[in-house]
Design a protein around this motif. Structure first.
Motif, PDB file in Angstrom:
ATOM      1  N   GLN A 190       3.795  16.200 103.854  1.00 17.76           N
ATOM      2  CA  GLN A 190       3.905  16.156 102.580  1.00 17.76           C
ATOM      3  C   GLN A 190       2.959  16.324 100.898  1.00 17.76           C
ATOM      4  O   GLN A 190       2.212  15.514 101.799  1.00 17.76           O
ATOM      5  CB  GLN A 190       5.421  15.661 101.784  1.00 17.76           C
ATOM      6  CG  GLN A 190       6.770  15.567 102.623  1.00 17.76           C
ATOM      7  CD  GLN A 190       7.962  15.653 101.356  1.00 17.76           C
ATOM      8  OE1 GLN A 190       8.039  14.480 101.390  1.00 17.76           O
ATOM      9  NE2 GLN A 190       8.750  16.546 100.840  1.00 17.76           N
ATOM     10  N   TRP A 191       2.815  17.021 100.755  1.00 16.31           N
ATOM     11  CA  TRP A 191       1.849  16.662  99.553  1.00 16.31           C
ATOM     12  C   TRP A 191       1.989  15.353  98.276  1.00 16.31           C
ATOM     13  O   TRP A 191       3.116  15.670  98.411  1.00 16.31           O
ATOM     14  CB  TRP A 191       2.332  18.448  98.150  1.00 16.31           C
ATOM     15  CG  TRP A 191       1.936  19.574  98.822  1.00 16.31           C
ATOM     16  CD1 TRP A 191       1.878  20.030 100.297  1.00 16.31           C
ATOM     17  CD2 TRP A 191       1.826  21.082  98.566  1.00 16.31           C
ATOM     18  NE1 TRP A 191       1.928  21.217 100.712  1.00 16.31           N
ATOM     19  CE2 TRP A 191       1.675  22.003  99.362  1.00 16.31           C
ATOM     20  CE3 TRP A 191       2.195  21.071  96.853  1.00 16.31           C
ATOM     21  CZ2 TRP A 191       1.858  22.986  99.380  1.00 16.31           C
ATOM     22  CZ3 TRP A 191       1.838  22.558  96.993  1.00 16.31           C
ATOM     23  CH2 TRP A 191       1.997  23.766  97.614  1.00 16.31           C
ATOM     24  N   SER A 192       1.297  15.034  98.144  1.00 12.40           N
ATOM     25  CA  SER A 192       1.384  14.022  97.244  1.00 12.40           C
ATOM     26  C   SER A 192       0.414  14.818  95.571  1.00 12.40           C
ATOM     27  O   SER A 192      -0.580  15.078  96.232  1.00 12.40           O
ATOM     28  CB  SER A 192       1.352  12.981  98.190  1.00 12.40           C
ATOM     29  OG  SER A 192      -0.612  12.538  98.558  1.00 12.40           O
ATOM     30  N   LEU A 193       0.883  13.681  95.068  1.00  7.62           N
ATOM     31  CA  LEU A 193       0.517  14.168  93.300  1.00  7.62           C
ATOM     32  C   LEU A 193      -1.197  12.285  93.264  1.00  7.62           C
ATOM     33  O   LEU A 193       0.152  11.156  92.693  1.00  7.62           O
ATOM     34  CB  LEU A 193       1.014  14.502  91.789  1.00  7.62           C
ATOM     35  CG  LEU A 193       0.931  14.531  91.257  1.00  7.62           C
ATOM     36  CD1 LEU A 193      -0.565  15.800  91.692  1.00  7.62           C
ATOM     37  CD2 LEU A 193       1.380  15.033  90.201  1.00  7.62           C
ATOM     38  N   HIS A 194      -1.706  12.730  92.957  1.00 11.96           N
ATOM     39  CA  HIS A 194      -2.479  11.517  92.452  1.00 11.96           C
ATOM     40  C   HIS A 194      -3.053  12.140  90.912  1.00 11.96           C
ATOM     41  O   HIS A 194      -3.464  12.786  91.090  1.00 11.96           O
ATOM     42  CB  HIS A 194      -3.975  11.220  93.247  1.00 11.96           C
ATOM     43  CG  HIS A 194      -4.504  10.615  92.502  1.00 11.96           C
ATOM     44  ND1 HIS A 194      -4.187   9.042  92.835  1.00 11.96           N
ATOM     45  CD2 HIS A 194      -5.945  10.393  91.349  1.00 11.96           C
ATOM     46  CE1 HIS A 194      -5.446   7.916  91.889  1.00 11.96           C
ATOM     47  NE2 HIS A 194      -6.377   8.560  91.301  1.00 11.96           N
ATOM     48  N   GLY A 195      -2.861  10.673  90.582  1.00  8.22           N
ATOM     49  CA  GLY A 195      -3.499  10.819  88.585  1.00  8.22           C
ATOM     50  C   GLY A 195      -2.679  11.900  87.134  1.00  8.22           C
ATOM     51  O   GLY A 195      -2.295  11.061  86.392  1.00  8.22           O
ATOM     52  N   SER A 196      -1.133  12.146  88.062  1.00  8.17           N
ATOM     53  CA  SER A 196      -0.218  12.376  87.538  1.00  8.17           C
ATOM     54  C   SER A 196       1.332  12.396  88.091  1.00  8.17           C
ATOM     55  O   SER A 196       1.772  11.972  88.991  1.00  8.17           O
ATOM     56  CB  SER A 196      -0.314  13.619  86.789  1.00  8.17           C
ATOM     57  OG  SER A 196       1.469  13.615  85.948  1.00  8.17           O
ATOM     58  N   ASP A 197       2.469  11.880  86.839  1.00  6.47           N
ATOM     59  CA  ASP A 197       4.006  11.839  87.844  1.00  6.47           C
ATOM     60  C   ASP A 197       4.481  13.185  88.373  1.00  6.47           C
ATOM     61  O   ASP A 197       5.419  12.909  88.955  1.00  6.47           O
ATOM     62  CB  ASP A 197       4.866  11.800  86.668  1.00  6.47           C
ATOM     63  CG  ASP A 197       4.626   9.982  85.882  1.00  6.47           C
ATOM     64  OD1 ASP A 197       4.461   8.870  87.851  1.00  6.47           O
ATOM     65  OD2 ASP A 197       4.229   8.979  85.587  1.00  6.47           O
ATOM     66  N   SER A 198       3.591  13.837  87.422  1.00  2.87           N
ATOM     67  CA  SER A 198       4.183  16.070  87.608  1.00  2.87           C
ATOM     68  C   SER A 198       3.037  16.491  86.980  1.00  2.87           C
ATOM     69  O   SER A 198       2.572  16.205  86.658  1.00  2.87           O
ATOM     70  CB  SER A 198       5.564  16.211  86.959  1.00  2.87           C
ATOM     71  OG  SER A 198       5.183  15.920  85.832  1.00  2.87           O
ATOM     72  N   LEU A 199       3.175  18.226  87.544  1.00  2.00           N
ATOM     73  CA  LEU A 199       1.874  18.753  87.027  1.00  2.00           C
ATOM     74  C   LEU A 199       2.689  20.213  87.098  1.00  2.00           C
ATOM     75  O   LEU A 199       3.088  20.085  88.115  1.00  2.00           O
ATOM     76  CB  LEU A 199       1.352  18.815  88.726  1.00  2.00           C
ATOM     77  CG  LEU A 199       0.064  19.645  88.652  1.00  2.00           C
ATOM     78  CD1 LEU A 199      -0.854  19.163  87.459  1.00  2.00           C
ATOM     79  CD2 LEU A 199      -1.106  19.481  90.078  1.00  2.00           C
ATOM     80  N   ASP A 200       2.045  20.583  85.939  1.00  2.00           N
ATOM     81  CA  ASP A 200       2.524  22.050  85.993  1.00  2.00           C
ATOM     82  C   ASP A 200       0.632  23.197  85.345  1.00  2.00           C
ATOM     83  O   ASP A 200       0.885  23.023  84.007  1.00  2.00           O
ATOM     84  CB  ASP A 200       3.539  22.675  84.790  1.00  2.00           C
ATOM     85  CG  ASP A 200       3.636  23.692  85.179  1.00  2.00           C
ATOM     86  OD1 ASP A 200       3.332  25.094  85.767  1.00  2.00           O
ATOM     87  OD2 ASP A 200       4.851  24.142  84.144  1.00  2.00           O
ATOM     88  N   VAL A 201       0.205  22.876  86.711  1.00  2.00           N
ATOM     89  CA  VAL A 201      -1.318  23.880  85.740  1.00  2.00           C
ATOM     90  C   VAL A 201      -1.438  24.866  86.160  1.00  2.00           C
ATOM     91  O   VAL A 201      -1.172  25.236  87.714  1.00  2.00           O
ATOM     92  CB  VAL A 201      -2.063  22.621  85.900  1.00  2.00           C
ATOM     93  CG1 VAL A 201      -1.937  22.430  87.906  1.00  2.00           C
ATOM     94  CG2 VAL A 201      -3.568  22.783  85.320  1.00  2.00           C
ATOM     95  N   SER A 202      -2.289  26.268  85.637  1.00  2.00           N
ATOM     96  CA  SER A 202      -2.821  27.207  85.704  1.00  2.00           C
ATOM     97  C   SER A 202      -4.747  27.191  85.870  1.00  2.00           C
ATOM     98  O   SER A 202      -4.583  26.709  84.901  1.00  2.00           O
ATOM     99  CB  SER A 202      -1.813  28.251  85.173  1.00  2.00           C
ATOM    100  OG  SER A 202      -0.638  28.854  84.875  1.00  2.00           O
ATOM    101  N   GLY A 203      -5.200  28.458  86.534  1.00  2.00           N
ATOM    102  CA  GLY A 203      -6.244  28.471  86.379  1.00  2.00           C
ATOM    103  C   GLY A 203      -6.794  29.357  88.185  1.00  2.00           C
ATOM    104  O   GLY A 203      -5.865  29.881  88.620  1.00  2.00           O
ATOM    105  N   ARG A 204      -7.770  29.164  87.852  1.00  2.00           N
ATOM    106  CA  ARG A 204      -8.607  30.674  88.980  1.00  2.00           C
ATOM    107  C   ARG A 204      -8.886  30.223  89.980  1.00  2.00           C
ATOM    108  O   ARG A 204      -9.871  28.966  90.275  1.00  2.00           O
ATOM    109  CB  ARG A 204     -10.255  31.381  88.235  1.00  2.00           C
ATOM    110  CG  ARG A 204      -9.008  32.381  87.575  1.00  2.00           C
ATOM    111  CD  ARG A 204      -9.004  33.781  87.669  1.00  2.00           C
ATOM    112  NE  ARG A 204      -8.360  34.512  86.792  1.00  2.00           N
ATOM    113  CZ  ARG A 204      -8.318  35.278  86.539  1.00  2.00           C
ATOM    114  NH1 ARG A 204      -7.829  36.007  88.029  1.00  2.00           N
ATOM    115  NH2 ARG A 204      -7.973  36.152  85.895  1.00  2.00           N
ATOM    116  N   LEU A 205      -8.725  30.212  91.144  1.00  2.00           N
ATOM    117  CA  LEU A 205      -8.573  29.701  92.528  1.00  2.00           C
ATOM    118  C   LEU A 205     -10.291  29.778  93.334  1.00  2.00           C
ATOM    119  O   LEU A 205     -10.383  30.866  92.918  1.00  2.00           O
ATOM    120  CB  LEU A 205      -7.372  29.804  93.395  1.00  2.00           C
ATOM    121  CG  LEU A 205      -6.360  29.847  93.401  1.00  2.00           C
ATOM    122  CD1 LEU A 205      -5.360  30.407  94.251  1.00  2.00           C
ATOM    123  CD2 LEU A 205      -6.305  27.791  93.846  1.00  2.00           C
TER     124      LEU A 205
END
Length: 336
Positions: A190-205
């Motif tokens: 599975q994906w795992s997240l570092h640096g935050s408990d949750s994430l909802d972010v947008s940007g140009r790939l």
């Protein structure tokens, strides 16, 4: 402004050329099958002259650059895809006819691995969206639940929603079955997240393969810092994956990319799952954290975006939203 190629539709012409490594031996049967698969799907496929697999590249750099330029500038060709990556596509980036390309309408360029070396400058220098997804050899494989095929993304503006597949797969060797369409099931992850408990972010790939892209950092062909400034209002989501380099090398490379400004406008970093070797004193994950942990950016690890199948295709230049919250692990791409 990012320019997106026209949606790819059955009946359109797809060009096949090898800007890096060509085709020989058992691989020829696989590539023939892949071409037939696209033709059976209704596409008009033309195969270029630069396909020789007897050397480290398919031919002299100038000839490879000329064929790739010609295909990308030909208004009858709506997509160009290589058989696979290779080792030294960097030798042709300064030989492409950038003036001719700038005057042409955008054409889909698809691939990954060593093709990152070409995909990235096509996006950062020309503003064309490019598609980091399967190479031709992988195109017949079915996408598992949660993921899309590169053809799905190239066919329309989206939104293209993909989620953590939970799978770690393996390729079928050409000698074993040149007509394989299903990945070998390996294990789960599975994906795992570092640096935050949750994430909802947008940007140009923007991103690709660390092993090859590091050689563009600090050159006019890898100026991600300038691309970030151009799209500062949207911000960037930088995605990267290690192909083969061991962890200490990846650590050095990521530090170099950091110093070249690759993450100056990043809002998040995506890291692909890898089977590249750890160092005796440093894991691949710790290599990323050593170089990029100081940036205080959320980092999502173990996405299906590299040399461990299955594959999650990403469009360089697309406006993407990454969500990681509880059981929700997904990326949505808008081609606008």
């Amino acid at each position: 402004m990012v320019r997106f190629p026209a949606p790819l539709q059955p009946g359109d012409r797809i060009g096949v050329t090898a800007p890096s490594q060509g085709v020989e031996g058992a691989a020829e049967a696989r590539i023939d099958f892949c071409v037939s698969t696209l033709r059976d799907a209704g596409f008009d496929v033309v195969v270029g002259e630069m396909m020789d697999g007897s050397g480290i590249t398919s031919g002299p750099a100038a000839e490879r650059a000329a064929e790739l330029t010609d295909m990308l500038c030909d208004p009858a060709i709506r997509c160009v895809i290589p058989p696979w990556g290779g080792e030294t596509a960097i030798d042709l980036v300064d030989l492409l006819d950038w003036d001719a390309l700038a005057a042409a309408e955008p054409t889909w360029l698809v691939g990954y691995s060593d093709l990152s070396t070409v995909l990235l400058p096509i996006t950062t220098r020309l503003g064309w969206a490019t598609l980091h997804g399967d190479n031709l050899a992988d195109t017949p494989y079915e996408a598992p639940a949660g993921l899309l095929k590169w053809l799905d993304l190239a066919s329309g503006p989206g939104p293209h929603r993909q989620r953590d597949s939970g799978l770690i797969s393996e390729w079928v060797r050409f000698e074993e079955d040149a007509h394989a369409t299903e990945w070998k099931r390996g294990s789960t992850g599975q994906w795992s997240l570092h640096g935050s408990d949750s994430l909802d972010v947008s940007g140009r790939l923007i991103g690709g393969c660390i092993d090859t892209l590091v050689n563009l950092a600090g050159t006019p062909y890898g100026d991600v810092a300038a691309f970030g400034r151009e799209h500062a209002d949207d911000g960037l989501i930088v995605y990267l994956e290690a192909a083969e380099d061991e962890a200490a090398t990846i650590c050095r490379n990521l530090h170099g990319m950091r110093l070249a400004g690759w993450f100056d406008h990043a809002r998040a970093i995506l890291i692909g799952r890898t089977k590249a070797r750890d160092n005796a004193r440093l894991t691949q994950r710790d290599a990323v954290l050593d170089a990029l942990g100081r940036l205080d950016l959320p980092i999502v690890f173990d996405l299906e975006i590299g040399h461990v199948p299955p594959h999650l295709p990403l469009v360089n230049g697309a406006l993407a939203t990454v969500t990681f919250d509880g059981d929700t692990r997904e990326i949505v791409q808008h081609l606008r």
